[in-house]
Design a protein around this motif. Structure first.
Motif, PDB file in Angstrom:
ATOM      1  N   PHE A   1       0.828  -1.202   0.000  1.00 14.02           N
ATOM      2  CA  PHE A   1       0.000   0.000   0.000  1.00 14.02           C
ATOM      3  C   PHE A   1       0.869   1.263   0.000  1.00 14.02           C
ATOM      4  CE2 PHE A   1      -2.657  -3.088   2.627  1.00 14.02           C
ATOM      5  CZ  PHE A   1      -3.327  -3.579   1.521  1.00 14.02           C
TER       6      PHE A   1
ATOM      7  N   LEU B   1       0.984   4.056  -3.246  1.00 18.91           N
ATOM      8  CA  LEU B   1       0.714   5.484  -3.060  1.00 18.91           C
ATOM      9  C   LEU B   1       1.944   6.321  -3.368  1.00 18.91           C
ATOM     10  CD1 LEU B   1      -1.467   5.255   0.163  1.00 18.91           C
ATOM     11  CD2 LEU B   1      -2.238   5.862  -2.122  1.00 18.91           C
TER      12      LEU B   1
ATOM     13  N   GLN C   1      -1.931  10.007   3.263  1.00 18.09           N
ATOM     14  CA  GLN C   1      -1.505   8.691   2.775  1.00 18.09           C
ATOM     15  C   GLN C   1      -1.272   7.707   3.917  1.00 18.09           C
ATOM     16  OE1 GLN C   1       1.433   8.530  -0.592  1.00 18.09           O
ATOM     17  NE2 GLN C   1       1.587  10.718  -0.142  1.00 18.09           N
TER      18      GLN C   1
ATOM     19  N   ALA D   1      -5.880   0.375   5.260  1.00 21.19           N
ATOM     20  CA  ALA D   1      -5.790  -0.726   4.289  1.00 21.19           C
ATOM     21  C   ALA D   1      -5.131  -1.944   4.916  1.00 21.19           C
ATOM     22  CB  ALA D   1      -5.017  -0.280   3.050  1.00 21.19           C
TER      23      ALA D   1
ATOM     24  N   PRO E   1      -5.097  -4.689  -4.789  1.00 23.47           N
ATOM     25  CA  PRO E   1      -5.223  -3.259  -4.500  1.00 23.47           C
ATOM     26  C   PRO E   1      -4.937  -2.381  -5.725  1.00 23.47           C
ATOM     27  CG  PRO E   1      -3.064  -4.024  -3.830  1.00 23.47           C
ATOM     28  CD  PRO E   1      -3.734  -5.182  -4.536  1.00 23.47           C
TER      29      PRO E   1
ATOM     30  N   ALA F   1      -4.399   1.898  -6.635  1.00 16.61           N
ATOM     31  CA  ALA F   1      -4.255   3.259  -6.114  1.00 16.61           C
ATOM     32  C   ALA F   1      -4.370   4.267  -7.245  1.00 16.61           C
ATOM     33  CB  ALA F   1      -2.910   3.415  -5.412  1.00 16.61           C
TER      34      ALA F   1
ATOM     35  N   TYR G   1      -6.323  10.810  -2.227  1.00 18.56           N
ATOM     36  CA  TYR G   1      -5.791   9.529  -2.673  1.00 18.56           C
ATOM     37  C   TYR G   1      -6.907   8.495  -2.533  1.00 18.56           C
ATOM     38  CZ  TYR G   1      -1.208  11.711  -2.204  1.00 18.56           C
ATOM     39  OH  TYR G   1      -0.128  12.556  -2.343  1.00 18.56           O
TER      40      TYR G   1
ATOM     41  N   LEU H   1      -7.696   4.235  -2.583  1.00 21.72           N
ATOM     42  CA  LEU H   1      -7.267   2.840  -2.617  1.00 21.72           C
ATOM     43  C   LEU H   1      -8.504   1.972  -2.780  1.00 21.72           C
ATOM     44  CD1 LEU H   1      -4.502   2.308   0.123  1.00 21.72           C
ATOM     45  CD2 LEU H   1      -4.288   1.846  -2.321  1.00 21.72           C
TER      46      LEU H   1
END
Length: 492
Positions: free
Chosen positions: A232, A236, A311, A318, A349, A351, A358, A360
């Motif tokens: 994750f 990002l 983030q 997440a 996932p 992004a 942002y 996800l």
């Protein structure tokens, strides 16, 4: 040497499209002559054709060789169009300082010009859309990637090798690799290095692109894929560096994962998939994350979207969802997190940047098998495998079907069957075709193609529903909410 020879025309194009100059023309001519075993031909016309047409002409004397051997020669020639890796990286980052788009377009155009991106081959793919209840699904029949040449297969039988270099097709060692009978040529391949959380990663484009600017982000270390907190963070961080692209990962387990699980990598590009435009079925907040918006998407697969400006908070949430999913079971809807010591749960996932936020998208995956569904409980079921039986990876999760090349001929046969020009179709398609016929009163030469495309699209919609963990019915929606409550949601 004159421009009227094919090599002369090729050299002229190289000088026109690179930093080589007229002073280099004899050097270039002789290097190309060496690659082509001393063979040159008089050009049919003084008018220079496209670069790929010139190269195809240069390769005509080698038509007795296998397709792999010819491709090795092709990439050797196209390598003259591409700067060496250090120069390519210098130019890319120089342009990036001015504008990220300038840098990406520079790399993309060179990758096309040098035929690393197989522009002409990719045009062979068949493409259409299907208006589903979830939005416009995209359907492509993948005809670009060539089938294995029987000559190459025959040679492989007689070759015994333990060659493990490069370790896989994503390793950095592929850059400039000439190729061999069991490994594709990468002479014209270049990788843009970038820093990703104090690790060296690479950006490259996919040769057989499925969508606009289809790219791959590759770890410089050959190590297995793993979906975890670092995934994750990395995704990002990538969209911070390349904010005009989305970035996503295949799942890290067999059946629900991609075709390459032994090398950490992500995919991305400049394309808006149907899933990105999916509406919310309901909105909520997870406990302790009032600053992060969450929603379950109206999508055939089970997707939680989380959005926010911070983030670190998205990564934290997440990771919590992933950890909870890995320990969650609900026997009533066939969801089991572990059996016989094997984990079954992971996440696909994706992004992206959306304004200041942002996003996800976390797609819940379960790779169980059963006696009834030996290929996978949450995998295309047997009654739709005549159209799609392969894994449902990242691109398909988002709404773009990548269907096998076999379907081009098979669907053409079905077309003739529906028009009563033949009485024979493949056994695997018979139930599908009978069901199709029962839904249409009149099938003619004018509407048959549209009918077939519509039914293929409808089948892909079902494929995605099969792959969805929590089904789009009252029981499935209640079960999805139950999982959300297990993670922990805010009251009110």
């Amino acid at each position: 040497m004159t421009k009227q020879t094919l090599i002369g025309q090729f050299v002229h194009e190289v000088i026109k499209n690179t930093s080589y100059t007229e002073m280099d023309k004899f050097y270039l001519y002789n290097r190309v002559l060496n690659i082509l075993d001393g063979q040159d031909k008089v050009a049919k016309s003084e008018n220079v054709g496209s670069l790929i047409e010139i190269v195809n002409g240069l390769l005509l004397p080698f038509k007795g060789k296998s397709s792999n051997e010819i491709e090795c020669l092709r990439t050797e020639l196209m390598n003259f169009l591409v700067p060496i890796p250090s120069e390519m990286n210098r130019k890319f980052w120089e342009k990036y300082q001015h504008n990220v788009d300038d840098a990406l377009i520079y790399l993309y155009k060179i990758s096309q010009k040098s035929n690393y991106i197989k522009v002409e081959d990719n045009k062979k793919n068949e493409y259409f859309k299907y208006d589903s209840k979830y939005g416009d699904l995209e359907i492509t029949i993948n005809l670009a990637k060539p089938e294995k040449d029987p000559k190459d297969i025959a040679k492989l039988k007689s070759i015994v090798t333990d060659n493990a270099y490069p370790e896989c097709q994503l390793c950095f060692e592929n850059e400039g690799y000439e190729g061999r009978i069991d490994f594709p040529a990468k002479t014209n391949h270049r990788i843009i290095r970038f820093n990703l959380m104090d690790e060296t990663w690479g950006l490259q484009y996919s040769p057989y692109a499925y969508f606009n600017e289809h790219c791959i982000f590759v770890d410089s270390v050959h190590q297995p894929m793993k979906i975890n907190q670092e995934t994750f963070r990395r995704l990002l961080a990538i969209i911070n560096t390349f904010p005009v692209y989305f970035a996503g990962s295949n799942a890290d387990l067999p059946i629900v994962g991609g075709s390459i699980l032994n090398h950490e990598h992500f995919q991305g590009g400049r394309h808006t998939f149907a899933m990105a435009k999916a509406k919310a079925e309901f909105n909520f907040h997870f406990s302790g994350f009032a600053d992060v918006d969450a929603k379950i998407l109206h999508w055939p697969m089970s997707v939680i979207r989380i959005q926010g400006e911070n983030q670190a908070r998205l990564v934290q949430l997440a990771t919590k969802i992933l950890d909870k999913w890995k320990q969650y079971s609900d026997i009533d809807v066939d969801v089991v997190c572990k059996s016989d010591g094997q984990e079954h749960h992971t996440i696909t996932p994706i992004a992206r940047k959306n304004g200041d936020n942002y996003e996800l998208d976390l797609v819940l995956r379960d790779n169980q098998t059963s006696r009834q569904y030996p290929d996978g409980i949450f995998h295309p079921h047997p009654d739709v495998q005549n159209i799609k039986k392969e894994n449902i990876g990242l691109i398909e999760v988002m709404g773009l079907a990548i269907l096998p090349p076999r379907l081009k001929k098979e669907l053409a046969d079905i077309r003739q069957y529906l028009l009563k020009n033949t009485k024979v179709i493949a056994q695997k398609h018979q139930n599908w075709v009978q069901n199709l016929e029962s839904h249409y009163d009149k099938i003619t030469s004018e509407n048959v193609n549209g009918i077939i495309q519509n039914e293929v699209g409808k089948t892909f919609e079902r494929v995605l529903e099969d792959a969805g963990v929590f089904k789009k019915n009252s029981q499935g929606i209640a079960a999805f909410k139950k999982f959300i409550e297990f993670v922990g949601i805010s009251e009110g």
